[in-house]
Design an enzyme around this catalytic site. Structure first.
Site, PDB file in Angstrom:
ATOM      1  N   ALA A 110       0.845  -1.195   0.000  1.00  0.00           N
ATOM      2  CA  ALA A 110       0.000   0.000   0.000  1.00  0.00           C
ATOM      3  C   ALA A 110       0.879   1.243   0.000  1.00  0.00           C
ATOM      4  CB  ALA A 110      -0.920   0.002   1.214  1.00  0.00           C
ATOM      5  N   ASP A 144      14.466  -0.570   9.135  1.00  0.00           N
ATOM      6  CA  ASP A 144      14.442   0.703   8.410  1.00  0.00           C
ATOM      7  C   ASP A 144      15.506   1.682   8.906  1.00  0.00           C
ATOM      8  OD1 ASP A 144      13.467   1.524  10.837  1.00  0.00           O
ATOM      9  OD2 ASP A 144      11.540   2.247  10.097  1.00  0.00           O
ATOM     10  N   THR A 162      11.045   6.423  21.952  1.00  0.00           N
ATOM     11  CA  THR A 162      10.471   6.819  20.670  1.00  0.00           C
ATOM     12  C   THR A 162       9.142   6.095  20.486  1.00  0.00           C
ATOM     13  OG1 THR A 162      12.663   7.135  19.723  1.00  0.00           O
ATOM     14  CG2 THR A 162      10.840   6.858  18.185  1.00  0.00           C
ATOM     15  N   GLY A 214       9.140   3.507  -2.073  1.00  0.00           N
ATOM     16  CA  GLY A 214       9.721   2.650  -1.047  1.00  0.00           C
ATOM     17  C   GLY A 214       9.074   2.871   0.305  1.00  0.00           C
ATOM     18  N   GLU A 230       4.916   0.227  23.629  1.00  0.00           N
ATOM     19  CA  GLU A 230       4.116   1.237  24.321  1.00  0.00           C
ATOM     20  C   GLU A 230       2.716   0.702  24.632  1.00  0.00           C
ATOM     21  OE1 GLU A 230       5.786   3.678  25.198  1.00  0.00           O
ATOM     22  OE2 GLU A 230       7.416   3.746  23.733  1.00  0.00           O
ATOM     23  N   GLU A 270       1.367  11.658  13.002  1.00  0.00           N
ATOM     24  CA  GLU A 270       2.312  10.989  12.104  1.00  0.00           C
ATOM     25  C   GLU A 270       1.805  10.975  10.659  1.00  0.00           C
ATOM     26  OE1 GLU A 270       5.295  10.269  12.860  1.00  0.00           O
ATOM     27  OE2 GLU A 270       5.028  10.677  14.997  1.00  0.00           O
ATOM     28  N   HIS A 315       6.732  20.326  11.346  1.00  0.00           N
ATOM     29  CA  HIS A 315       6.116  20.847  12.557  1.00  0.00           C
ATOM     30  C   HIS A 315       5.657  22.288  12.436  1.00  0.00           C
ATOM     31  CE1 HIS A 315       8.249  17.565  15.046  1.00  0.00           C
ATOM     32  NE2 HIS A 315       7.004  17.228  14.767  1.00  0.00           N
TER      33      HIS A 315
END
EC number: 3.4.24.-
Length: 483
Positions: free
Chosen positions: A165, A178, A188, A198, A209, A227, A236
């Protein structure tokens, strides 16, 4: 509003260190507190206030006191603090907040290339889930997070269950291939790649988490919506009220509206979403088109039928007919795309919940919601209703106003959905012919009108009396549009 560079990666980071109640400006606490704060600040500034070029995110690059003072001033200016160049308590407070990890410094307000998707329909796939939430909860959080963006721009998101996808979503642990490994609880939280080939658009969440749909742990909708902003090309914002502000702040998924700053930023990339608030375009007579279905043929049938306001809509292939409930004049065909561009053609089923002012259109494993002729966000998955996964499409649907039940017909069976409780009724599916005496064949379309249910099956329309629980007459399907 900034836009993420094409090679950009955004990560959501939360620091696990606790606040020091006695720590004044310039580390005037214990030597251990001073050292801890200094190292925390140095790592933070190197991660978020260094132009790293080809370096990996989080890599230590610049050192030296003068360089650090300059970075502190940049941080203070970005967050609207008093610019002193000193690690005072307010500055350390900002450093210790949960946040997304894309750097706050950039050369341009819009980065070179202005990375964005070159198409308006994007696919997404959730390939790995978290044990913290049920798959249905994860599906819903992702859908709502994407819908937050598609409400502002002409983008549609279609979920796929296999293959590659545009936006691959997964929950990962540690090194997951990655070059940006996760670091366990309260480090993180997630990262997302900017639009591109890619890994472009891919979004990963740390499986260590505690993910939730509430205020405990980390709210998945909040993190995912942020995200996905990066996955669409945004960096940002300096606006504290923006979703794309660097620090984590819980957002209630229900009733969420994209803040103005985020709307401005995403529309700078993709333009505003066009809305369809008026009536559909109806040609002044039948179109001269050899591919127009011959609806008056004796064997003709409809794909879907629904009420929409005070009108009846009849769908067949790429065309729909629109008529007033009590009038047979003025009926003309129109293309589905002229009024429902996202549906294109071949609607499987449709129904309206008049009390909500909403209509639902089904095509394959997806459905769309409209208010009148105005589309409400991107397509959703039919599994939101509670269908088993082997159901790939809906043949027909009808909403019963008195009971607030919606009946979904699939093959020779039907399901009953409680619109009040928003869940499927127990002991379904049931056999259609056994439950609806006199109705024969597979149901193609259905609509409730004046206390009767009209079942369309091929060229026949069965008028079913719900009180007598039997068919009282059989009509030609196409007689409804004047044939």
């Amino acid at each position: 509003m900034k836009v993420l560079p094409a090679s950009g990666l955004a990560v959501l980071l939360v620091t696990a260190l606790k606040f020091s109640a006695a720590a004044p400006s310039l580390f005037a606490a214990t030597p251990r507190t001073s050292r801890n704060n200094y190292h925390l600040a140095q790592a933070y500034l190197d991660k978020y206030y260094t132009k790293k070029g080809g370096h990996q995110v989080g890599e230590m690059v610049a050192k030296g006191g003068n360089s650090m003072v300059k970075k502190i001033k940049e941080l203070q200016a970005f967050f609207g603090l008093r610019v002193t160049g000193k690690l005072d308590r307010t500055t350390m407070d900002v450093i210790k907040r949960p946040r997304c990890g894309v750097p706050d410094v950039a050369n341009y307000r819009l980065f070179p290339g202005e990375p964005k998707w070159k198409k308006n329909t994007l696919t997404y796939r959730i390939s790995k889930y978290t044990p913290s939430m049920t798959p249905a909860e994860v599906d819903k959080a992702m859908e709502m997070a994407l819908q937050a963006w598609s409400s502002a721009v002409p983008l549609s998101f279609v979920r796929v269950n296999a293959g590659e996808a545009d936006i691959m979503i997964s929950f990962e642990t540690g090194d997951h291939g990655d070059s940006y490994p996760f670091d366990g609880p309260r480090g993180t939280l997630a990262h997302a790649f900017a639009p591109g080939e890619g890994l472009g658009g891919d979004t990963h969440f740390d499986n260590a988490e505690k993910w939730t749909m509430g205020m405990n742990g980390f709210n998945l909708f909040t993190v995912a919506a942020h995200e996905f902003g990066h996955a669409l090309g945004l960096a940002h914002s300096t606006d504290p009220s923006a979703l794309m502000y660097p620090t984590y702040k819980y957002q209630n998924p229900y009733g969420f509206h994209l803040p103005k700053d985020d709307v401005k930023g995403i529309q700078a990339l993709y333009g505003p979403r066009k809305t369809f608030t008026g009536k559909p375009t109806v040609p002044h007579g039948p179109p001269h088109n050899p591919s127009l279905p011959d609806i008056c043929d004796s064997s003709s049938s409809f794909d879907a039928v629904t009420m929409l306001g005070k009108e009846l809509l009849f769908f067949r292939d790429r065309i729909f007919w629109r008529r007033q409930v009590h009038l047979m004049s003025g009926i003309r065909p129109s293309t589905i795309t002229s009024s429902f561009p996202q549906l294109m053609s071949n609607v499987d089923a449709a129904y309206e919940v008049a009390d909500r002012g909403m209509a639902y259109f089904f095509k394959g494993p997806h459905y769309w919601i409209t208010r009148g002729f105005q589309m409400q966000g991107p397509p959703r998955t039919i599994y939101d209703f509670g269908f088993p996964r082997y159901v790939q499409r809906i043949d027909a649907a009808v909403h019963l106003k008195d009971t607030q039940k919606t009946l979904f017909f699939v093959g020779d069976e039907y399901y009953s959905y409680d619109e009040r409780k928003r869940k499927m009724d127990k002991d379904y599916p049931k056999n259609t012919e056994e439950e609806f005496s006199g109705v024969n064949g597979q149901i193609d379309a259905a609509v409730e009108l004046n206390g009767y249910i009209y079942f369309f099956s091929g060229p026949k329309a069965y008028k079913y009396d719900t009180e007598k629980e039997d068919v009282v007459s059989v009509l030609k399907s196409n007689s409804w549009i004047g044939c």
